[in-house]
Design a protein around this motif. Sequence first.
Motif, PDB file in Angstrom:
ATOM      1  N   PRO B   2       0.832  -1.210   0.000  1.00 57.54           N
ATOM      2  CA  PRO B   2       0.000   0.000   0.000  1.00 57.54           C
ATOM      3  C   PRO B   2       0.862   1.254   0.000  1.00 57.54           C
ATOM      4  N   GLU B   3       0.350   2.299  -0.649  1.00 55.41           N
ATOM      5  CA  GLU B   3       1.106   3.538  -0.719  1.00 55.41           C
ATOM      6  C   GLU B   3       0.152   4.721  -0.713  1.00 55.41           C
ATOM      7  N   VAL B   4       0.721   5.859  -0.391  1.00 53.69           N
ATOM      8  CA  VAL B   4      -0.016   7.114  -0.439  1.00 53.69           C
ATOM      9  C   VAL B   4       0.093   7.661  -1.862  1.00 53.69           C
ATOM     10  N   THR B   5      -1.026   8.066  -2.408  1.00 54.88           N
ATOM     11  CA  THR B   5      -1.000   8.645  -3.758  1.00 54.88           C
ATOM     12  C   THR B   5      -1.454  10.095  -3.698  1.00 54.88           C
ATOM     13  N   GLN B   6      -0.950  10.887  -4.653  1.00 54.97           N
ATOM     14  CA  GLN B   6      -1.291  12.298  -4.713  1.00 54.97           C
ATOM     15  C   GLN B   6      -1.561  12.705  -6.149  1.00 54.97           C
ATOM     16  N   THR B   7      -2.563  13.555  -6.310  1.00 54.39           N
ATOM     17  CA  THR B   7      -2.863  14.121  -7.626  1.00 54.39           C
ATOM     18  C   THR B   7      -3.162  15.602  -7.502  1.00 54.39           C
ATOM     19  N   PRO B   8      -2.817  16.394  -8.515  1.00 53.32           N
ATOM     20  CA  PRO B   8      -1.973  16.015  -9.652  1.00 53.32           C
ATOM     21  C   PRO B   8      -0.508  15.958  -9.243  1.00 53.32           C
ATOM     22  N   SER B   9       0.332  15.529 -10.136  1.00 58.85           N
ATOM     23  CA  SER B   9       1.760  15.529  -9.819  1.00 58.85           C
ATOM     24  C   SER B   9       2.330  16.927  -9.958  1.00 58.85           C
ATOM     25  N   HIS B  10       1.730  17.727 -10.843  1.00 57.62           N
ATOM     26  CA  HIS B  10       2.182  19.094 -11.038  1.00 57.62           C
ATOM     27  C   HIS B  10       0.962  19.959 -11.314  1.00 57.62           C
ATOM     28  N   GLN B  11       0.878  21.074 -10.611  1.00 54.55           N
ATOM     29  CA  GLN B  11      -0.221  22.003 -10.784  1.00 54.55           C
ATOM     30  C   GLN B  11       0.353  23.396 -10.996  1.00 54.55           C
ATOM     31  N   VAL B  12      -0.091  24.007 -12.066  1.00 48.58           N
ATOM     32  CA  VAL B  12       0.304  25.383 -12.343  1.00 48.58           C
ATOM     33  C   VAL B  12      -0.930  26.261 -12.212  1.00 48.58           C
ATOM     34  N   THR B  13      -0.806  27.360 -11.507  1.00 47.80           N
ATOM     35  CA  THR B  13      -1.954  28.230 -11.288  1.00 47.80           C
ATOM     36  C   THR B  13      -1.518  29.683 -11.298  1.00 47.80           C
ATOM     37  N   GLY B  16      -3.633  34.206  -6.856  1.00 52.92           N
ATOM     38  CA  GLY B  16      -4.991  34.574  -6.490  1.00 52.92           C
ATOM     39  C   GLY B  16      -6.020  33.484  -6.734  1.00 52.92           C
ATOM     40  N   GLN B  17      -5.648  32.474  -7.484  1.00 50.76           N
ATOM     41  CA  GLN B  17      -6.571  31.384  -7.750  1.00 50.76           C
ATOM     42  C   GLN B  17      -6.588  30.380  -6.599  1.00 50.76           C
ATOM     43  N   GLU B  18      -7.670  29.640  -6.531  1.00 46.81           N
ATOM     44  CA  GLU B  18      -7.797  28.572  -5.552  1.00 46.81           C
ATOM     45  C   GLU B  18      -7.263  27.271  -6.140  1.00 46.81           C
ATOM     46  N   VAL B  19      -6.580  26.497  -5.330  1.00 45.54           N
ATOM     47  CA  VAL B  19      -6.144  25.170  -5.764  1.00 45.54           C
ATOM     48  C   VAL B  19      -6.529  24.144  -4.705  1.00 45.54           C
ATOM     49  N   ILE B  20      -6.791  22.958  -5.173  1.00 45.12           N
ATOM     50  CA  ILE B  20      -7.049  21.833  -4.283  1.00 45.12           C
ATOM     51  C   ILE B  20      -6.084  20.711  -4.641  1.00 45.12           C
ATOM     52  N   LEU B  21      -5.308  20.310  -3.666  1.00 43.56           N
ATOM     53  CA  LEU B  21      -4.379  19.207  -3.833  1.00 43.56           C
ATOM     54  C   LEU B  21      -4.997  17.977  -3.173  1.00 43.56           C
ATOM     55  N   ARG B  22      -4.918  16.890  -3.887  1.00 39.34           N
ATOM     56  CA  ARG B  22      -5.619  15.695  -3.422  1.00 39.34           C
ATOM     57  C   ARG B  22      -4.655  14.581  -3.036  1.00 39.34           C
ATOM     58  N   CYS B  23      -5.074  13.833  -2.057  1.00 41.63           N
ATOM     59  CA  CYS B  23      -4.264  12.745  -1.523  1.00 41.63           C
ATOM     60  C   CYS B  23      -5.179  11.581  -1.196  1.00 41.63           C
ATOM     61  N   VAL B  24      -4.708  10.385  -1.468  1.00 38.15           N
ATOM     62  CA  VAL B  24      -5.393   9.191  -0.986  1.00 38.15           C
ATOM     63  C   VAL B  24      -4.432   8.485  -0.040  1.00 38.15           C
ATOM     64  N   PRO B  25      -4.699   8.581   1.256  1.00 34.92           N
ATOM     65  CA  PRO B  25      -3.815   7.921   2.229  1.00 34.92           C
ATOM     66  C   PRO B  25      -3.959   6.410   2.170  1.00 34.92           C
ATOM     67  N   ILE B  26      -3.104   5.733   2.865  1.00 37.10           N
ATOM     68  CA  ILE B  26      -3.202   4.281   2.973  1.00 37.10           C
ATOM     69  C   ILE B  26      -4.501   3.940   3.702  1.00 37.10           C
ATOM     70  N   SER B  27      -5.194   2.935   3.212  1.00 40.79           N
ATOM     71  CA  SER B  27      -6.613   2.775   3.531  1.00 40.79           C
ATOM     72  C   SER B  27      -6.929   2.592   5.013  1.00 40.79           C
ATOM     73  N   ASN B  74     -10.290  10.153   0.428  1.00 39.04           N
ATOM     74  CA  ASN B  74      -9.496  11.305   0.031  1.00 39.04           C
ATOM     75  C   ASN B  74      -9.185  12.235   1.202  1.00 39.04           C
ATOM     76  N   PHE B  75      -8.080  12.922   1.060  1.00 42.98           N
ATOM     77  CA  PHE B  75      -7.676  13.944   2.034  1.00 42.98           C
ATOM     78  C   PHE B  75      -7.155  15.103   1.202  1.00 42.98           C
ATOM     79  N   THR B  76      -7.766  16.280   1.355  1.00 39.23           N
ATOM     80  CA  THR B  76      -7.432  17.383   0.458  1.00 39.23           C
ATOM     81  C   THR B  76      -6.857  18.571   1.216  1.00 39.23           C
ATOM     82  N   LEU B  77      -6.014  19.296   0.498  1.00 42.23           N
ATOM     83  CA  LEU B  77      -5.484  20.565   0.974  1.00 42.23           C
ATOM     84  C   LEU B  77      -5.943  21.635  -0.001  1.00 42.23           C
ATOM     85  N   LYS B  78      -6.616  22.650   0.520  1.00 43.49           N
ATOM     86  CA  LYS B  78      -7.080  23.747  -0.310  1.00 43.49           C
ATOM     87  C   LYS B  78      -6.324  25.013   0.053  1.00 43.49           C
ATOM     88  N   ILE B  79      -5.877  25.689  -0.983  1.00 44.56           N
ATOM     89  CA  ILE B  79      -5.308  27.023  -0.798  1.00 44.56           C
ATOM     90  C   ILE B  79      -6.259  27.990  -1.482  1.00 44.56           C
TER      91      ILE B  79
END
Lengths: 116, 114
Positions: B2-13, B16-27, B74-79
Amino acid sequence: AQSVTQPDIHITVSEGASLELRCNYSYGATPYLFWYVQSPGQGLQLLLKYFSGDTLVQGIKGFEAEFKRSQSSFNLRKPSVHWSDAAEYFCAVGPFSSGSARQLTFGSGTQLTVLP
Amino acid sequence: EPEVTQTPSHQVTQMGQEVILRCVPISNHLYFYWYRQILGQKVEFLVSFYNNEISEKSEIFDDQFSVERPDGSNFTLKIRSTKLEDSAMYFCASSLSTWDNEQFFGPGTRLTVL
């Protein structure tokens, strides 16, 4: 506050040579200590950890580390380096805790270059 | 394994814009974390999350940041309003317990704010 110092920013060794990466920590109680490795484009992979007991801990990929309380150190060693060990190495400290998630504090990292 | 996954691998913004970084932790993990690494600098703790609430947060984690576990995976980080200085690699991590505090890290999302 806890802190971690990795005094060597960059180390170069020849393949087959021995390696020691230094780590010193500052923490008021018995810490949890970790070494992580980060290859380019990869996440942080745990090499080994120390919580208590035997002060010499064995990890993956042939690495070991020794906890020395008197020196506040947790140096990482490998007797014979392989070219695939080239990466960045991070020492980290975390407080003992139960019941709530606790942060890790990382050192600034040591970049290892391995010469053929 | 099992591993932690994250999407996207690269985000350009844009700034002033909002971004959401996504993570799927180990179950079966219960504790979740976000860290960031500005290029050439240390990995820094942002926030930890347990039992659907923030356990700890650093000074970096100001009102512009928020975390959420919107579902069981999912576990998300929003800026909310990105700044140039938010450009960094963001790592998600999870742990089964804090007994040994072993945190498993994802591969990271590189955020570039223009």
